[in-house]
Enzyme design. Structure first.
Site, PDB file in Angstrom:
ATOM      1  N   ARG A  84      -6.449 -39.937 -56.356  1.00 30.63           N
ATOM      2  CA  ARG A  84      -6.834 -41.071 -57.181  1.00 30.63           C
ATOM      3  C   ARG A  84      -7.613 -42.091 -56.358  1.00 30.63           C
ATOM      4  NH1 ARG A  84      -5.906 -44.433 -54.096  1.00 30.63           N
ATOM      5  NH2 ARG A  84      -3.935 -45.344 -53.434  1.00 30.63           N
ATOM      6  N   HIS A 107      -2.240 -52.572 -53.594  1.00 27.29           N
ATOM      7  CA  HIS A 107      -0.954 -52.866 -52.936  1.00 27.29           C
ATOM      8  C   HIS A 107      -0.095 -53.859 -53.719  1.00 27.29           C
ATOM      9  CE1 HIS A 107      -2.067 -50.565 -49.429  1.00 27.29           C
ATOM     10  NE2 HIS A 107      -3.185 -51.251 -49.308  1.00 27.29           N
ATOM     11  N   ASP A 151       1.511 -52.476 -56.769  1.00 26.35           N
ATOM     12  CA  ASP A 151       2.363 -51.676 -57.654  1.00 26.35           C
ATOM     13  C   ASP A 151       3.812 -51.700 -57.192  1.00 26.35           C
ATOM     14  OD1 ASP A 151       1.340 -50.176 -55.435  1.00 26.35           O
ATOM     15  OD2 ASP A 151       2.054 -48.325 -56.344  1.00 26.35           O
ATOM     16  N   GLY A 200      -5.294 -38.710 -45.262  1.00 27.22           N
ATOM     17  CA  GLY A 200      -5.596 -39.947 -44.577  1.00 27.22           C
ATOM     18  C   GLY A 200      -6.830 -40.656 -45.083  1.00 27.22           C
ATOM     19  N   GLY A 235      -7.108 -42.299 -47.983  1.00 23.53           N
ATOM     20  CA  GLY A 235      -6.822 -43.341 -48.952  1.00 23.53           C
ATOM     21  C   GLY A 235      -6.940 -42.888 -50.392  1.00 23.53           C
ATOM     22  N   SER A 280      -4.632 -40.705 -51.806  1.00 22.01           N
ATOM     23  CA  SER A 280      -3.295 -40.274 -52.240  1.00 22.01           C
ATOM     24  C   SER A 280      -3.099 -38.763 -52.181  1.00 22.01           C
ATOM     25  CB  SER A 280      -2.989 -40.791 -53.648  1.00 22.01           C
ATOM     26  OG  SER A 280      -2.975 -42.198 -53.658  1.00 22.01           O
ATOM     27  N   SER A 281      -3.455 -38.183 -51.034  1.00 20.33           N
ATOM     28  CA  SER A 281      -3.238 -36.747 -50.863  1.00 20.33           C
ATOM     29  C   SER A 281      -1.760 -36.401 -50.893  1.00 20.33           C
ATOM     30  CB  SER A 281      -3.860 -36.270 -49.549  1.00 20.33           C
ATOM     31  OG  SER A 281      -3.279 -36.939 -48.440  1.00 20.33           O
ATOM     32  N   ASP A 302       0.174 -44.210 -57.510  1.00 20.80           N
ATOM     33  CA  ASP A 302      -0.461 -42.957 -57.115  1.00 20.80           C
ATOM     34  C   ASP A 302       0.052 -41.790 -57.954  1.00 20.80           C
ATOM     35  OD1 ASP A 302      -1.447 -44.640 -55.176  1.00 20.80           O
ATOM     36  OD2 ASP A 302      -0.225 -43.804 -53.555  1.00 20.80           O
TER      37      ASP A 302
END
Length: 236
Positions: free
Chosen positions: A50, A57, A59, A151, A153, A155-156, A200
């Site tokens: 996503r 920051h 949620d 890494g 950003g 949302s892996s 996420d």
């Protein structure tokens, strides 16, 4: 959303661009699975990464956010194996070595002090089964293909946990709602020390093609798709 996660057979129902490349990727994953485990997977679960449009920051403080799911995703191919063993492998075996666990047993043991890729699979597995109150989990053969840059950003980790949950629930005859899946995934990622508020995971589970997602967390999780305006360039 009270509805379960959708099941599709045509990848054109998921991907907007270069469907042929995705068909080849999925076919290659199935072939690699069969070469590794001796049979085709029962199912391939998919969860996207996503990007966030509004509300960075916040949620995990309970405030609304406005993300959208993206095309890069994580695929988890799975087959029940009739044993009490869970074998987890990755198509990038050089970077992510294969692991084997027992169920019940060390599949539920997660050491958050160790940065270990299979811990995220354990999060999804443990989260679903604990939520369902199940102790009779099935042994699984698993092969993972992640296209969300780690890494980056995007949302892996959430995509991995969500795809794992989708695969594990289907393999064990469960059917959680999308709201349950997103909520359980957010809580499960905390097993590895991720301070997740749920944006996420909700975007990954409930995201829809051609739409962003307005997400509220209070008094209860609610996600409303917001369609993009029509343009000459398609959104993915």
């Amino acid at each position: 959303m009270a509805a379960p996660a959708p099941t599709v057979r045509d990848l054109a129902d998921i991907y907007s661009l270069d469907v042929g490349a995705q068909e080849r990727r999925h076919a290659q994953l199935s072939r690699a699975f069969a070469d590794m485990y001796g049979a085709a997977p029962d199912i391939v679960a998919r969860a996207p990464g996503r990007v966030n449009l509004i509300g960075e920051h916040i949620d995990y403080c309970g405030f609304p956010v406005f993300p959208m799911a993206i095309a890069p995703d994580t695929l988890v191919a799975v087959r029940t194996n009739g044993t009490n063993r869970i074998r987890v492998a990755n198509v990038d075996s050089a970077k992510y070595p294969a692991r084997e666990f027992s169920c019940p047993g060390d599949i539920f043991e997660i050491d958050s002090t160790i940065h270990e890729w299979s811990n995220y699979f354990k999060c999804g597995y443990r989260g679903v089964l604990e939520h369902a109150g199940r102790s009779d989990a099935k042994g699984l053969d698993v092969l993972v293909d992640g296209a969300v840059p780690a890494g980056g950003g995007l949302s892996s980790s959430a995509a991995f946990v969500c795809a794992t949950q989708l695969a594990v629930q289907r393999a064990n005859g469960l059917e959680l709602s999308q709201t349950e899946l997103a909520t359980v995934a957010a809580a499960a990622e905390r097993y590895v020390g991720v301070n997740s508020g749920g944006m996420d995971q909700t975007a990954s589970i409930m995201g829809q093609r051609g739409s962003a997602l307005f997400i509220e967390f209070h008094p209860a999780l609610r996600a409303v798709p917001v369609a993009f305006p029509k343009t000459d360039t398609p959104f993915v």
